[in-house]
Scaffold this active site. Sequence first.
Site, mmCIF file in Angstrom:
data_model
loop_
_atom_site.group_PDB
_atom_site.id
_atom_site.type_symbol
_atom_site.label_atom_id
_atom_site.label_comp_id
_atom_site.label_asym_id
_atom_site.label_seq_id
_atom_site.Cartn_x
_atom_site.Cartn_y
_atom_site.Cartn_z
ATOM 1 N N HIS A 164 -2.284 -9.936 12.382
ATOM 2 C CA HIS A 164 -1.356 -8.534 12.428
ATOM 3 C C HIS A 164 -1.395 -7.866 13.620
ATOM 4 C CE1 HIS A 164 -1.023 -5.085 9.936
ATOM 5 N NE2 HIS A 164 -2.201 -4.918 10.416
ATOM 6 N N GLU A 204 1.100 -0.797 -0.181
ATOM 7 C CA GLU A 204 -0.005 -0.147 0.065
ATOM 8 C C GLU A 204 1.142 1.233 0.020
ATOM 9 O OE1 GLU A 204 -2.022 0.348 4.342
ATOM 10 O OE2 GLU A 204 -1.466 -1.524 4.132
ATOM 11 N N CYS A 215 -3.682 -4.003 4.727
ATOM 12 C CA CYS A 215 -2.488 -4.868 5.170
ATOM 13 C C CYS A 215 -3.903 -6.079 5.155
ATOM 14 C CB CYS A 215 -2.815 -5.182 6.460
ATOM 15 S SG CYS A 215 -1.902 -3.066 7.225
#
Length: 387
Positions: free
Chosen positions: A233, A79, A111
């Site tokens: 994450h 990104e 993500c």
Amino acid sequence: MEIGIDQIGFFTPNKFVDMVDLAHARGEDPNKFLIGIGQDRMAVADQTQDAVSMGINATAEYLDQVDLDHLGLLIFATESGIDQSKSASLFVKEALGLPAKIRTFEIKEACFALTASLQVARDYVRAHPHHSAMIIGSDIARYGLSTPGEVTQGAGAISMLIKEDPAIIALEDGHTSYSENINDFWRPNNFQTALVDGHYSRDVYLDFFRHTFAPYLEEKGLEVKDFAGICYHLPYTKMGFKAHSIAIEGQDDAVKQRLSDNFQLSAKYSREVGNIYTASLYMSVLSLLEKGNLQPGDRVGFFSYGSGAMAEFFSGKIVEGYERRLRPAMHKRMLQERIRLGVGQYEETFTEAMQTLPENVEFTSDANRGTWYLAGQKGYVRQYRQK
Ligand code: COA
């Protein structure tokens, strides 16, 4: 046929800022950053490191062990893209001399993108036995100086080789996904830093964890105790810790202890590097592999979340002899040899790296010999070189 992770390369730039220094400079209690957010240091990318150069460096770590004749796919997840049109993967392919015949492209969903790449790579290998796929996640997390998100920045890349009979983790079949069109974090085309509603994002992340974790257990007939560890994450480690606290609710003490110990081990690299967006989950996996004591056959859970928002839960099993494929000493040295920037130096480096590049410019790098870096731009074409 077992398919999974056969190689993992890791790169983070050679500069960092310490969270205690940052807290003092911002008039905050250091414990807010160290405990409340759960970060010790964060990597700072200077103008010579971008998503491409970091991705090349992470991949170069294991390239000499790849059978290039059977490499069929290269996916670059980011990104922090460097072009609105051309895939970052083409720069990587040229720098590393990868074969012209491979299929290659860039992919984005905040993500979540490296997980999307992993699943596409798994399906590719399933459909093309004896072929492998390379997937790279590389990002610079930028929220801006003196913003609430500043403490959750970072920079780095993870590169993985996905193939049959993998040496590190064999992925298990199945996954649970959940998505909704929401605005918790995004970066419009004319912005260099992300827009984020951090508290809302935290709530959505936990909500999506509930929407994927329990259904995964149900679908696979698993219980929480069947996991040796669960990796999350980690935009900052406290976020993952909150999901971990949900996962261990109502478990007996031994299960709680094991999953809590392994959570802390999975968060070690994140505490040092900060947020690397799409590769953050896989930096947690690498941290657990290199810092933990997993046994062959142990099951590891993966919780992937990308703002916007898309989440997925899946799992894999540790392969016998996995530790021989890892390079913990190399990663320890990479982190230890970093330059500690004072907050003033960090602010200068950060601001300089965000400037739009002129048509022609040349940069020199202070990175170690062998490191790939952005050497400048010629006629608006980015130039990458190895030191
Ligand atoms: N000692 C220990 N803990 C402290 C503390 C202290 N002195 N002061 C505050 N804290 C704790 C708070 O209690 C809070 O913990 P909790 O979340 O468990 O309640 C935590 O530190 C953060 O405090 P908060 O007031 O919420 O901080 P903030 O308003 O500055 O925002 C974030 C923090 C994380 C929301 C902000 O940094 C952010 O938006 N980051 C980006 C998040 C992101 O990346 N989202 C998208 C990716 S998924």
